[in-house]
Motif scaffolding. Structure first.
Motif, PDB file in Angstrom:
ATOM      1  N   LYS A 117       0.484  -1.490   0.122  1.00  0.00           N
ATOM      2  CA  LYS A 117       0.223  -0.065  -0.082  1.00  0.00           C
ATOM      3  C   LYS A 117       0.922   0.913   0.368  1.00  0.00           C
ATOM      4  N   THR A 118       1.946   1.716   0.596  1.00  0.00           N
ATOM      5  CA  THR A 118       2.142   2.342   0.883  1.00  0.00           C
ATOM      6  C   THR A 118       4.014   2.247  -0.062  1.00  0.00           C
ATOM      7  N   ALA A 119       4.265   1.644  -1.126  1.00  0.00           N
ATOM      8  CA  ALA A 119       5.936   0.889  -1.273  1.00  0.00           C
ATOM      9  C   ALA A 119       5.962   2.088  -2.550  1.00  0.00           C
ATOM     10  N   PRO A 120       6.933   2.853  -2.867  1.00  0.00           N
ATOM     11  CA  PRO A 120       7.486   3.347  -3.906  1.00  0.00           C
ATOM     12  C   PRO A 120       6.496   2.682  -5.078  1.00  0.00           C
ATOM     13  N   GLY A 121       6.047   3.793  -6.058  1.00  0.00           N
ATOM     14  CA  GLY A 121       5.747   3.103  -7.335  1.00  0.00           C
ATOM     15  C   GLY A 121       5.160   2.266  -7.536  1.00  0.00           C
ATOM     16  N   VAL A 122       4.455   1.454  -6.745  1.00  0.00           N
ATOM     17  CA  VAL A 122       3.595   0.536  -6.350  1.00  0.00           C
ATOM     18  C   VAL A 122       1.836   1.568  -5.672  1.00  0.00           C
ATOM     19  N   VAL A 123       0.806   0.552  -6.557  1.00  0.00           N
ATOM     20  CA  VAL A 123      -1.287   1.394  -6.859  1.00  0.00           C
ATOM     21  C   VAL A 123      -1.074  -0.062  -5.995  1.00  0.00           C
ATOM     22  N   LEU A 124      -1.672  -0.070  -4.275  1.00  0.00           N
ATOM     23  CA  LEU A 124      -2.569  -1.531  -4.619  1.00  0.00           C
ATOM     24  C   LEU A 124      -4.153  -1.719  -4.613  1.00  0.00           C
ATOM     25  N   GLN A 125      -3.996  -2.498  -5.686  1.00  0.00           N
ATOM     26  CA  GLN A 125      -5.943  -3.073  -6.740  1.00  0.00           C
ATOM     27  C   GLN A 125      -5.792  -3.815  -6.284  1.00  0.00           C
ATOM     28  N   ASP A 126      -6.581  -4.495  -4.772  1.00  0.00           N
ATOM     29  CA  ASP A 126      -6.748  -5.419  -4.461  1.00  0.00           C
ATOM     30  C   ASP A 126      -7.700  -5.852  -3.677  1.00  0.00           C
ATOM     31  N   ASP A 127      -9.388  -5.755  -3.727  1.00  0.00           N
ATOM     32  CA  ASP A 127     -10.302  -5.633  -3.646  1.00  0.00           C
ATOM     33  C   ASP A 127     -11.546  -6.803  -4.246  1.00  0.00           C
ATOM     34  N   PRO A 128     -11.369  -8.188  -4.688  1.00  0.00           N
ATOM     35  CA  PRO A 128     -11.556  -9.197  -4.958  1.00  0.00           C
ATOM     36  C   PRO A 128     -13.490  -9.249  -4.664  1.00  0.00           C
ATOM     37  N   LYS A 129     -13.774  -8.885  -3.626  1.00  0.00           N
ATOM     38  CA  LYS A 129     -15.455  -8.740  -2.740  1.00  0.00           C
ATOM     39  C   LYS A 129     -15.844  -7.319  -4.039  1.00  0.00           C
ATOM     40  N   ASN A 130     -15.257  -6.487  -4.336  1.00  0.00           N
ATOM     41  CA  ASN A 130     -15.531  -5.703  -5.408  1.00  0.00           C
ATOM     42  C   ASN A 130     -15.270  -5.317  -6.754  1.00  0.00           C
ATOM     43  N   GLN A 131     -14.461  -7.312  -7.073  1.00  0.00           N
ATOM     44  CA  GLN A 131     -13.784  -6.907  -8.481  1.00  0.00           C
ATOM     45  C   GLN A 131     -13.253  -5.519  -8.929  1.00  0.00           C
ATOM     46  N   ILE A 132     -11.924  -5.027  -7.695  1.00  0.00           N
ATOM     47  CA  ILE A 132     -11.141  -4.625  -8.249  1.00  0.00           C
ATOM     48  C   ILE A 132      -9.675  -5.254  -7.993  1.00  0.00           C
ATOM     49  N   TYR A 133      -9.280  -5.054  -8.718  1.00  0.00           N
ATOM     50  CA  TYR A 133      -7.916  -6.157  -9.937  1.00  0.00           C
ATOM     51  C   TYR A 133      -7.553  -5.325 -10.765  1.00  0.00           C
ATOM     52  N   PRO A 134      -5.729  -5.593 -10.651  1.00  0.00           N
ATOM     53  CA  PRO A 134      -5.017  -4.043 -12.120  1.00  0.00           C
ATOM     54  C   PRO A 134      -5.677  -4.512 -13.338  1.00  0.00           C
ATOM     55  N   GLN A 135      -5.751  -4.378 -14.321  1.00  0.00           N
ATOM     56  CA  GLN A 135      -6.044  -3.951 -15.982  1.00  0.00           C
ATOM     57  C   GLN A 135      -5.112  -3.442 -16.800  1.00  0.00           C
ATOM     58  N   ALA A 136      -4.778  -3.925 -18.118  1.00  0.00           N
ATOM     59  CA  ALA A 136      -3.856  -3.647 -18.689  1.00  0.00           C
ATOM     60  C   ALA A 136      -5.186  -1.747 -19.610  1.00  0.00           C
ATOM     61  N   VAL A 137      -5.968  -1.912 -19.429  1.00  0.00           N
ATOM     62  CA  VAL A 137      -6.262  -0.701 -19.974  1.00  0.00           C
ATOM     63  C   VAL A 137      -6.653  -0.006 -19.039  1.00  0.00           C
ATOM     64  N   ASN A 138      -6.354   0.179 -17.661  1.00  0.00           N
ATOM     65  CA  ASN A 138      -6.035   1.302 -16.628  1.00  0.00           C
ATOM     66  C   ASN A 138      -4.407   1.516 -16.504  1.00  0.00           C
ATOM     67  N   ALA A 139      -3.906   0.800 -16.436  1.00  0.00           N
ATOM     68  CA  ALA A 139      -2.737   1.050 -16.866  1.00  0.00           C
ATOM     69  C   ALA A 139      -2.004   1.762 -17.687  1.00  0.00           C
ATOM     70  N   GLU A 140      -2.485   1.457 -18.645  1.00  0.00           N
ATOM     71  CA  GLU A 140      -1.820   2.620 -20.108  1.00  0.00           C
ATOM     72  C   GLU A 140      -1.664   4.038 -19.555  1.00  0.00           C
ATOM     73  N   GLY A 141      -0.510   4.918 -19.649  1.00  0.00           N
ATOM     74  CA  GLY A 141      -0.309   6.108 -19.122  1.00  0.00           C
ATOM     75  C   GLY A 141       0.039   5.984 -17.960  1.00  0.00           C
ATOM     76  N   LYS A 142       0.495   5.339 -17.334  1.00  0.00           N
ATOM     77  CA  LYS A 142       0.358   5.839 -15.601  1.00  0.00           C
ATOM     78  C   LYS A 142       2.149   5.225 -15.712  1.00  0.00           C
ATOM     79  N   LYS A 143       2.709   5.693 -14.414  1.00  0.00           N
ATOM     80  CA  LYS A 143       3.732   5.424 -14.344  1.00  0.00           C
ATOM     81  C   LYS A 143       4.045   4.690 -13.532  1.00  0.00           C
ATOM     82  N   ASP A 144       2.984   4.339 -13.020  1.00  0.00           N
ATOM     83  CA  ASP A 144       3.026   2.506 -11.426  1.00  0.00           C
ATOM     84  C   ASP A 144       2.634   1.107 -11.959  1.00  0.00           C
ATOM     85  N   THR A 145       3.605   0.780 -10.846  1.00  0.00           N
ATOM     86  CA  THR A 145       2.884  -1.111 -10.638  1.00  0.00           C
ATOM     87  C   THR A 145       1.760  -1.224  -9.778  1.00  0.00           C
TER      88      THR A 145
END
Ligand code: A2P
Length: 349
Positions: free
Chosen positions: A272-300
């Motif tokens: 959650k607080t790691a440099p360069g990382v964005v945590l998207q981890d909430d399966p109950k609410n269907q939150i997880y990383p997706q390529a379309v949302n990462a495009e154009g962003k500097k984070d992992t």
């Protein structure tokens, strides 16, 4: 000094154009930019912060008076011209695989091994795109629990193979939807003997195959990870797959920690607080990383963290990042920013 004279080699390419964009957004003091490419593009006009910049043909003397040269025009070009740039006093950040495994060449992901920059002799290598996002996600966990073993399967975007590959995905998809014939010419590897359909068809080949059956991309992930983490005992293996996505790589990572005591909540809280990382981890609410949302962003973007059901201290995660930004252009410009901040933007005597 008012700022650095910066050259972008491969300025017209998929990564080069993003390097320009990252330089435009950077706080790095820049006095001038020079755009270099092949003869084919000489005379073409690109922009820097709204002003016209004419692309020049790359020659050794292109680097006279250059302080910083960012290379992304293929390994052959780097092998030939990066030493010419360093000879003329430019610090080179090279995005190709030409020098990555060379002894004495720092292979740097700032979130992981910025200290390696202190040892540079004029040339710094930017790691492979798929390796970068994986080590950004794993390093914060390694710092707390140690890391014993990594098994990764990648789903890599076609833009890693350049602009021609993006065009091929678009044209081929369109042709298939129109019921027309299409002859693949670029993927999986432009220089290999056969070419295959990428539209609607993942390809388990990125780069050429080694004698042991691993692709060179897999080889890079294994050896670059060990070098960046400065741990030759770290066990790493990879399966690299090209998927019909234009931009952003996705990776399924299994990893075994050295120490006891980790659980999903603790790993989430570290990331959650790691440099360069964005945590998207909430399966109950269907939150997880997706390529379309990462495009154009500097984070992992990291999510789907799960404890392995069978083996102690072992977990799974899923990470996604823009392969052209953190995987290439942003990591290179970030290295340059760190060189500047650490007063290392010069070729040592
Ligand atoms: P050009 O546009 O003139 O061919 P991509 O990764 O998207 O395929 O882009 C590759 C980049 O590397 C482009 O900017 C391309 O320039 C550049 N490039 C390729 N070959 C050379 C070369 N021999 N000398 C300089 N630049 C090159």
């Amino acid at each position: 000094m008012d700022g650095y004279n910066v050259a972008v080699v491969g300025a017209t390419g998929a990564v080069g154009t993003r390097m320009i964009q990252m330089l435009e957004e950077s706080k790095l003091p820049i006095a001038s930019v020079k755009y270099l490419a092949s003869k084919r593009s000489a005379g073409k006009v690109l922009k820097f912060k709204g002003a016209d910049v004419v692309v020049e043909e790359l020659v050794p003397d292109s680097f006279n008076n250059i302080n910083l040269a960012l290379f992304s025009a293929g390994g052959g070009v780097s092998k030939k011209f990066a030493p010419e740039a360093v000879k003329r006093g430019a610090v080179v950040v090279d995005n190709t695989s030409a020098f990555r495994m060379e002894e004495g060449v720092p292979l740097v992901v700032p979130e992981v091994n910025e200290d390696a920059l202190y040892k540079h002799k004029g040339l710094i290598a930017n790691p492979n795109c798929s390796t970068i996002q994986m080590v950004v996600a794993l390093e914060p966990l390694r710092e707390v629990y140690g890391l014993k073993k990594v098994i990764v399967t990648t789903m890599q975007a076609v833009s890693g193979a350049g602009n021609r590959a993006i065009q091929e995905l678009h044209d081929e998809t369109q042709a298939i939807l129109n019921g027309e014939e299409y002859e693949p010419q670029v993927l999986p590897v432009s220089g290999d003997k056969k070419h295959y359909q990428i539209a609607f068809n993942p390809l388990a080949q990125i780069d050429v195959f080694e004698d042991d059956g691993y692709s060179h991309e897999e080889w890079k992930m294994i050896h670059e990870t060990k070098k960046i983490m400065a741990d030759q005992d770290l066990q790493v293996t990879a399966t690299c797959v090209r998927v019909p996505v234009a931009v952003a790589h996705s990776e399924a990572v299994w990893f075994e920690l050295e120490k006891d005591g980790a659980d999903v909540a603790k790993l989430q809280s570290i990331l959650k607080t790691a440099p360069g990382v964005v945590l998207q981890d909430d399966p109950k609410n269907q939150i997880y990383p997706q390529a379309v949302n990462a495009e154009g962003k500097k984070d992992t973007f990291v999510g789907r963290i799960r404890a392995d059901k069978e083996q102690a201290n072992s977990f799974h995660l899923y990470c996604v990042s823009d392969n052209l930004l953190k995987g290439a252009a942003w990591n290179s410009v970030q290295i340059a920013e760190r060189l500047h901040a650490l007063n290392l933007m010069r070729v040592p005597d």
